[in-house]
Each structure stands twice: as structure tokens, then as C-alpha cells.
Write a protein that holds these residues in place. Sequence first.
Motif, PDB file in Angstrom:
ATOM      1  N   VAL A 106      18.468  73.946  69.449  1.00 27.56           N
ATOM      2  CA  VAL A 106      17.944  73.144  68.351  1.00 27.56           C
ATOM      3  C   VAL A 106      19.024  72.754  67.356  1.00 27.56           C
ATOM      4  O   VAL A 106      19.049  71.611  66.877  1.00 27.56           O
ATOM      5  N   LEU A 107      19.961  73.647  67.036  1.00 29.37           N
ATOM      6  CA  LEU A 107      20.981  73.344  66.041  1.00 29.37           C
ATOM      7  C   LEU A 107      21.884  72.204  66.512  1.00 29.37           C
ATOM      8  O   LEU A 107      22.117  71.230  65.791  1.00 29.37           O
ATOM      9  N   ASN A 108      22.375  72.320  67.738  1.00 32.15           N
ATOM     10  CA  ASN A 108      23.290  71.298  68.245  1.00 32.15           C
ATOM     11  C   ASN A 108      22.561  70.027  68.660  1.00 32.15           C
ATOM     12  O   ASN A 108      23.133  68.940  68.615  1.00 32.15           O
ATOM     13  N   ALA A 109      21.285  70.148  69.037  1.00 35.30           N
ATOM     14  CA  ALA A 109      20.482  68.963  69.330  1.00 35.30           C
ATOM     15  C   ALA A 109      20.320  68.119  68.071  1.00 35.30           C
ATOM     16  O   ALA A 109      20.489  66.884  68.092  1.00 35.30           O
ATOM     17  N   ARG A 153      21.318  72.620  57.883  1.00 38.82           N
ATOM     18  CA  ARG A 153      22.601  73.179  58.301  1.00 38.82           C
ATOM     19  C   ARG A 153      23.553  72.097  58.812  1.00 38.82           C
ATOM     20  O   ARG A 153      24.765  72.165  58.552  1.00 38.82           O
ATOM     21  N   VAL A 154      23.018  71.124  59.537  1.00 41.29           N
ATOM     22  CA  VAL A 154      23.872  70.033  60.032  1.00 41.29           C
ATOM     23  C   VAL A 154      24.443  69.249  58.864  1.00 41.29           C
ATOM     24  O   VAL A 154      25.644  68.932  58.839  1.00 41.29           O
ATOM     25  N   ASP A 155      23.613  68.914  57.886  1.00 41.53           N
ATOM     26  CA  ASP A 155      24.099  68.151  56.736  1.00 41.53           C
ATOM     27  C   ASP A 155      25.153  68.939  55.966  1.00 41.53           C
ATOM     28  O   ASP A 155      26.123  68.359  55.457  1.00 41.53           O
ATOM     29  N   ALA A 156      24.979  70.240  55.886  1.00 39.49           N
ATOM     30  CA  ALA A 156      25.973  71.075  55.201  1.00 39.49           C
ATOM     31  C   ALA A 156      27.300  71.047  55.950  1.00 39.49           C
ATOM     32  O   ALA A 156      28.377  70.964  55.338  1.00 39.49           O
ATOM     33  N   LEU A 179      35.491  76.306  59.527  1.00 37.82           N
ATOM     34  CA  LEU A 179      34.187  75.732  59.823  1.00 37.82           C
ATOM     35  C   LEU A 179      33.381  76.628  60.764  1.00 37.82           C
ATOM     36  O   LEU A 179      32.166  76.789  60.588  1.00 37.82           O
ATOM     37  N   MET A 180      34.046  77.222  61.742  1.00 32.71           N
ATOM     38  CA  MET A 180      33.356  78.139  62.655  1.00 32.71           C
ATOM     39  C   MET A 180      32.780  79.334  61.901  1.00 32.71           C
ATOM     40  O   MET A 180      31.665  79.781  62.160  1.00 32.71           O
ATOM     41  N   HIS A 181      33.555  79.827  60.948  1.00 33.80           N
ATOM     42  CA  HIS A 181      33.129  80.991  60.173  1.00 33.80           C
ATOM     43  C   HIS A 181      32.006  80.621  59.202  1.00 33.80           C
ATOM     44  O   HIS A 181      31.030  81.365  59.043  1.00 33.80           O
ATOM     45  N   SER A 182      32.127  79.454  58.565  1.00 32.51           N
ATOM     46  CA  SER A 182      31.149  79.048  57.549  1.00 32.51           C
ATOM     47  C   SER A 182      29.874  78.482  58.147  1.00 32.51           C
ATOM     48  O   SER A 182      28.820  78.508  57.503  1.00 32.51           O
ATOM     49  N   HIS A 183      29.972  77.980  59.379  1.00 24.60           N
ATOM     50  CA  HIS A 183      28.826  77.319  60.003  1.00 24.60           C
ATOM     51  C   HIS A 183      28.634  77.832  61.433  1.00 24.60           C
ATOM     52  O   HIS A 183      28.825  77.090  62.405  1.00 24.60           O
ATOM     53  N   PRO A 184      28.279  79.082  61.575  1.00 23.63           N
ATOM     54  CA  PRO A 184      28.136  79.658  62.924  1.00 23.63           C
ATOM     55  C   PRO A 184      26.990  79.002  63.701  1.00 23.63           C
ATOM     56  O   PRO A 184      26.009  78.537  63.124  1.00 23.63           O
ATOM     57  N   GLY A 185      27.167  78.965  65.008  1.00 26.91           N
ATOM     58  CA  GLY A 185      26.113  78.444  65.873  1.00 26.91           C
ATOM     59  C   GLY A 185      26.370  77.055  66.408  1.00 26.91           C
ATOM     60  O   GLY A 185      25.739  76.631  67.377  1.00 26.91           O
ATOM     61  N   PHE A 186      27.299  76.318  65.778  1.00 24.78           N
ATOM     62  CA  PHE A 186      27.634  74.986  66.292  1.00 24.78           C
ATOM     63  C   PHE A 186      28.622  75.125  67.438  1.00 24.78           C
ATOM     64  O   PHE A 186      29.568  75.912  67.368  1.00 24.78           O
ATOM     65  N   ASN A 187      28.405  74.356  68.497  1.00 24.77           N
ATOM     66  CA  ASN A 187      29.306  74.452  69.642  1.00 24.77           C
ATOM     67  C   ASN A 187      30.591  73.661  69.380  1.00 24.77           C
ATOM     68  O   ASN A 187      30.732  72.953  68.379  1.00 24.77           O
ATOM     69  N   ASN A 188      31.544  73.804  70.298  1.00 21.42           N
ATOM     70  CA  ASN A 188      32.847  73.162  70.115  1.00 21.42           C
ATOM     71  C   ASN A 188      32.732  71.642  70.012  1.00 21.42           C
ATOM     72  O   ASN A 188      33.474  71.004  69.261  1.00 21.42           O
TER      73      ASN A 188
END
Length: 203
Positions: A106-109, A153-156, A179-188
Motif C-alpha cells: 500500500v505505501l509504495n502503491a 507518508r508519501v507527501d512527507a 531518507l531511508m531512516h526518516s521514511h522507512p518502508g519505501f522501496n528503492n
Amino acid sequence: MAHFSAREMAHFSTIADIMYGKRSAETDEDRASRLSSVSQFHVREVVLNNADRQAVLLKVRAKVPGFPTERYEQALDEAENWVRADLERSRQRRAELVRAARKEDVLNAVFVLRYFNHRYSGRVTEYDLGQVNIYESLRDLYDQADIDAAVVRVDALIRDAARSVEYDPEAGKARWQELMHSHPGFNNRSLHKTMEWGYFSNR
């Protein structure tokens, strides 16, 4: 802020030259090219707004005078065919975008669709199709509350990435880690796209 492709900028440059009278000593090839550009610009009124074709032809004729009537008709036919085909390509790209998003969590979608809406949906080549409706695209897969949370989360992430420094390999690695640390869960893929946009915005 809208961003435009090189093709769009060239098109706008042609229209600007027409509007402000900057063109002089045109060759026949130049005039034919200008007729094509102006026809593509104005025939959108016919395709998207059902404008009267003859009224559009008169607009084109006023901006690029000197051709016989049948040449204007031909130019409008060619432009209309091109615009309708490109409009269909835009619809197909959007359908493929939704198909790709639906394969993600859902997050990356939500990122796939929200990113497109922010960066591309207002472009001239999107033919006033508007934004892709995230809820219609994903609601059979995910609860609305989960989609709502993902949108926040996406907008952030997008806002954060917009503060990216200008491109530098070492700084880029550090920014990626932030960004990886501040916004976990997003793929590469999502992180790459949002950083790329951040660099683009800060050029």
C-alpha cells in the motif's frame, strides 16, 4: 510548479515566437512546421472541448496566413489524428501506471500514483485528464484508512526529498540514508524517483 519536457518547451517556444512576432525571414519549411505546431496547439480545442472546427481553422489561419484553404484542412486533419493518438497513449500510460501500482504494497502503491499526480498530471501532454484517482485505483486492495495513512507518508517523503542538495555522488549517498531512516518502508524505486525529482527541482 509544473515541469515540462524538451518537446513541450520547444512547442511553447514556437507558440511564443508566433505570439510575440519574433520570427522573420521564414523559409517554406519553417512556415510548414509552424502551421503544424499551431494546428496541434489549437486542434486540442476540437478534441477536448468539442470546439467548432471552422472557428479553430480561422484561428490557425490568422496566426499562419498565406496557405490555401485545403492546406489548413489537411494540417488540422493531421494534427487531430496526432492529438487523438497521443491522448490514447496518455490513457494507456495511466492504465499501465495503475497496473504497476497495484503490484506494490500500500505505501509504495500510493507513492507510484501520488508521485505521478504531483509531477506529471498537469503537463500539456496529459490532455487535461486530471489526476489519477488513488482511491478508485486501490480501494479494492486496501482499506481507505491505510490509503489515507500512506498518502500522508508519501507527501512527507516528497516534501523532504524536495530539500535535496544538488547532485553529488557522496552527498547523494548520505541523503539516501537520511531518507531511508526518516521514511522507512519505501522501496528503492520510490526513493530513487523522489530523490531524482528533488535534484531536478533544485537545479
